[in-house]
Design a protein around this motif. Sequence first.
Motif, PDB file in Angstrom:
ATOM      1  N   ALA A 206     -79.798  -2.668  11.145  1.00  0.00           N
ATOM      2  CA  ALA A 206     -80.902  -2.338  12.043  1.00  0.00           C
ATOM      3  C   ALA A 206     -81.695  -3.579  12.422  1.00  0.00           C
ATOM      4  CB  ALA A 206     -81.810  -1.306  11.374  1.00  0.00           C
ATOM      5  N   GLN A 207     -81.863  -4.486  11.456  1.00  0.00           N
ATOM      6  CA  GLN A 207     -82.603  -5.722  11.737  1.00  0.00           C
ATOM      7  C   GLN A 207     -81.837  -6.605  12.713  1.00  0.00           C
ATOM      8  OE1 GLN A 207     -83.817  -7.673   8.163  1.00  0.00           O
ATOM      9  NE2 GLN A 207     -85.343  -8.946   9.180  1.00  0.00           N
ATOM     10  N   VAL A 208     -80.511  -6.613  12.571  1.00  0.00           N
ATOM     11  CA  VAL A 208     -79.690  -7.381  13.504  1.00  0.00           C
ATOM     12  C   VAL A 208     -79.795  -6.809  14.910  1.00  0.00           C
ATOM     13  CG1 VAL A 208     -77.306  -7.975  14.104  1.00  0.00           C
ATOM     14  CG2 VAL A 208     -78.093  -8.206  11.742  1.00  0.00           C
ATOM     15  N   ASP A 209     -79.908  -5.481  14.998  1.00  0.00           N
ATOM     16  CA  ASP A 209     -80.038  -4.822  16.303  1.00  0.00           C
ATOM     17  C   ASP A 209     -81.435  -4.944  16.894  1.00  0.00           C
ATOM     18  OD1 ASP A 209     -77.409  -4.081  16.238  1.00  0.00           O
ATOM     19  OD2 ASP A 209     -77.801  -2.079  15.419  1.00  0.00           O
ATOM     20  N   GLY A 210     -82.333  -5.582  16.158  1.00  0.00           N
ATOM     21  CA  GLY A 210     -83.673  -5.802  16.682  1.00  0.00           C
ATOM     22  C   GLY A 210     -84.685  -4.720  16.346  1.00  0.00           C
ATOM     23  N   ALA A 211     -84.363  -3.823  15.419  1.00  0.00           N
ATOM     24  CA  ALA A 211     -85.302  -2.756  15.042  1.00  0.00           C
ATOM     25  C   ALA A 211     -86.424  -3.339  14.193  1.00  0.00           C
ATOM     26  CB  ALA A 211     -84.583  -1.655  14.268  1.00  0.00           C
ATOM     27  N   GLY A 212     -87.665  -2.990  14.521  1.00  0.00           N
ATOM     28  CA  GLY A 212     -88.805  -3.460  13.764  1.00  0.00           C
ATOM     29  C   GLY A 212     -89.049  -2.627  12.523  1.00  0.00           C
ATOM     30  N   ARG A 213     -90.114  -2.949  11.798  1.00  0.00           N
ATOM     31  CA  ARG A 213     -90.428  -2.244  10.562  1.00  0.00           C
ATOM     32  C   ARG A 213     -90.666  -0.750  10.805  1.00  0.00           C
ATOM     33  NH1 ARG A 213     -91.959  -4.744   5.832  1.00  0.00           N
ATOM     34  NH2 ARG A 213     -91.862  -7.033   5.834  1.00  0.00           N
ATOM     35  N   ILE A 214     -91.423  -0.434  11.829  1.00  0.00           N
ATOM     36  CA  ILE A 214     -91.741   0.967  12.103  1.00  0.00           C
ATOM     37  C   ILE A 214     -90.477   1.744  12.466  1.00  0.00           C
ATOM     38  CG2 ILE A 214     -93.035   2.532  13.600  1.00  0.00           C
ATOM     39  CD1 ILE A 214     -95.189   0.418  13.834  1.00  0.00           C
ATOM     40  N   ARG A 215     -89.640   1.153  13.311  1.00  0.00           N
ATOM     41  CA  ARG A 215     -88.394   1.824  13.693  1.00  0.00           C
ATOM     42  C   ARG A 215     -87.487   2.019  12.498  1.00  0.00           C
ATOM     43  NH1 ARG A 215     -85.463   2.605  18.443  1.00  0.00           N
ATOM     44  NH2 ARG A 215     -83.804   4.089  17.908  1.00  0.00           N
ATOM     45  N   ARG A 216     -87.396   1.018  11.622  1.00  0.00           N
ATOM     46  CA  ARG A 216     -86.548   1.158  10.427  1.00  0.00           C
ATOM     47  C   ARG A 216     -87.101   2.232   9.500  1.00  0.00           C
ATOM     48  NH1 ARG A 216     -86.662  -4.618  10.529  1.00  0.00           N
ATOM     49  NH2 ARG A 216     -87.992  -4.659   8.666  1.00  0.00           N
ATOM     50  N   PHE A 217     -88.434   2.332   9.445  1.00  0.00           N
ATOM     51  CA  PHE A 217     -89.036   3.350   8.587  1.00  0.00           C
ATOM     52  C   PHE A 217     -88.689   4.754   9.092  1.00  0.00           C
ATOM     53  CE2 PHE A 217     -92.609   6.296   7.968  1.00  0.00           C
ATOM     54  CZ  PHE A 217     -92.615   6.373   6.587  1.00  0.00           C
ATOM     55  N   TRP A 218     -88.852   4.999  10.382  1.00  0.00           N
ATOM     56  CA  TRP A 218     -88.616   6.335  10.936  1.00  0.00           C
ATOM     57  C   TRP A 218     -87.130   6.685  10.990  1.00  0.00           C
ATOM     58  CZ3 TRP A 218     -92.161   9.875  11.222  1.00  0.00           C
ATOM     59  CH2 TRP A 218     -93.504   9.507  11.374  1.00  0.00           C
ATOM     60  N   SER A 219     -86.268   5.697  11.201  1.00  0.00           N
ATOM     61  CA  SER A 219     -84.844   5.981  11.406  1.00  0.00           C
ATOM     62  C   SER A 219     -84.011   5.897  10.132  1.00  0.00           C
ATOM     63  CB  SER A 219     -84.264   5.018  12.452  1.00  0.00           C
ATOM     64  OG  SER A 219     -84.945   5.147  13.681  1.00  0.00           O
ATOM     65  N   ILE A 220     -84.471   5.127   9.138  1.00  0.00           N
ATOM     66  CA  ILE A 220     -83.670   4.934   7.928  1.00  0.00           C
ATOM     67  C   ILE A 220     -84.413   5.427   6.684  1.00  0.00           C
ATOM     68  CG2 ILE A 220     -82.471   3.255   6.483  1.00  0.00           C
ATOM     69  CD1 ILE A 220     -82.157   1.481   8.926  1.00  0.00           C
ATOM     70  N   THR A 221     -85.629   4.900   6.459  1.00  0.00           N
ATOM     71  CA  THR A 221     -86.340   5.184   5.222  1.00  0.00           C
ATOM     72  C   THR A 221     -86.718   6.652   5.104  1.00  0.00           C
ATOM     73  OG1 THR A 221     -87.256   2.939   5.244  1.00  0.00           O
ATOM     74  CG2 THR A 221     -88.301   4.541   3.794  1.00  0.00           C
ATOM     75  N   LEU A 222     -87.356   7.193   6.126  1.00  0.00           N
ATOM     76  CA  LEU A 222     -87.835   8.567   6.049  1.00  0.00           C
ATOM     77  C   LEU A 222     -86.694   9.578   5.919  1.00  0.00           C
ATOM     78  CD1 LEU A 222     -90.667   9.650   5.881  1.00  0.00           C
ATOM     79  CD2 LEU A 222     -90.590  10.150   8.328  1.00  0.00           C
TER      80      LEU A 222
END
Length: 309
Positions: A206-222
Amino acid sequence: MSVKSSDPLVNRHGLLARMRRGSTPYLLLAPTMVLLLVFLLYPLLSIGYFSLQQYNVSQPWDNGFIGLDNFRAMLADDLFWSSLVVTAKWVVVQVGLQLVFGLVLALIVNEAFRGRGLARAVLFSPWAVSGVLTTTIWLLLYNPAVGVNRYLADLGLGEYGTSLLASGDTAFWAAVLAELWRGVPFFTILILADLQSAPGELYEAAQVDGAGRIRRFWSITLPHLRNSIILATLLRGVWEFNNVDLLYTLTGGGPANATTTLPLYVARVAIDSKEFGYGSALTIAAFVILGLVTVLYLKLTNFGREPNE
C-alpha cells in the motif's frame, strides 16, 4: 481393494474399537459438562424457582408461592424502567468511549519508539486494579476537601466543598470517567495483540502504491481488526451491563438513582432489602434482555464471517 473379514469375533472387536474411539472425546468433556450443569444450570433453576415465590428472609411468615406476581410488579415498577434506561446509557457510553480510546492507544504503542515498553506497562496497569480499589482511588480524587474539585475551585471552575458525585447532573459522568480509567486497557491489550499479527507485506504494498496513513488504516488495519473489535465490544458490553462493584461502592446508585443500573437495582433489592423473590425476577429479566441483545449483536455484525459473506 480391502476385504472384510467374515469372522464375527473380529468384526465385533473392530466395532467396539470404533465405539471407544468415538466416545473418547465425550468422556474427556464429561467432567467439564458436569461442572457446567452444577454451577450454571442449578443457579438458573434456583433463580427461576425463587422468582415465583414471595421470599424475604426477614419476613418468613409471608413466604410462599405467588406465581407471576413478581413479574407483574416489575412491569409496574418505575425504578425498573429507569434503571433499564441508565443501564443502556451506561453500556453504550462506556463501550463506545473505551473502544475509541483503546484503539487510539493501541495504534500509538504499536509503533516503535524509545520507552515503548514502559508506556505499555503504564497503560496496562489499571486493568490489574480491582473495582473496589479503583473506587477508593476515585473517591479520593472526587473528595471535595483534597480532590480535584478543590483545585478546580481555585481556578474559578467550581465551588469549594462540592463533589461531582453529589449532583445528579455530574455523578453519572464522574462514574463513567472512573470506569474508563479501568476499562480502556482491556481494548488496548486485545487490539494491540491483533495488530501484532497484521500482514506487513500489505502495508508495504500500500505504501508503494502511495497510500497514506489514513488510507492504510481504513483499508488494511480496520478490516484486519474487525473480529477483534466485535469480540472486545461484546465482552466488554456484557461486563459493563453486569457492572456492580464500582457503581455500588462509588455512588450506591445515587444521587436520586441517577446511576442505578439494573444489576445494581437487583443487588439493592436482593441484598439490602432481602427481597430474594423480586430480586430473582429482576435477574431473569436482566438475563433475557442481555441474551437477546447479544444474539442480535452477533447477527448484525456477522461475527466470524467475512464482510462479503
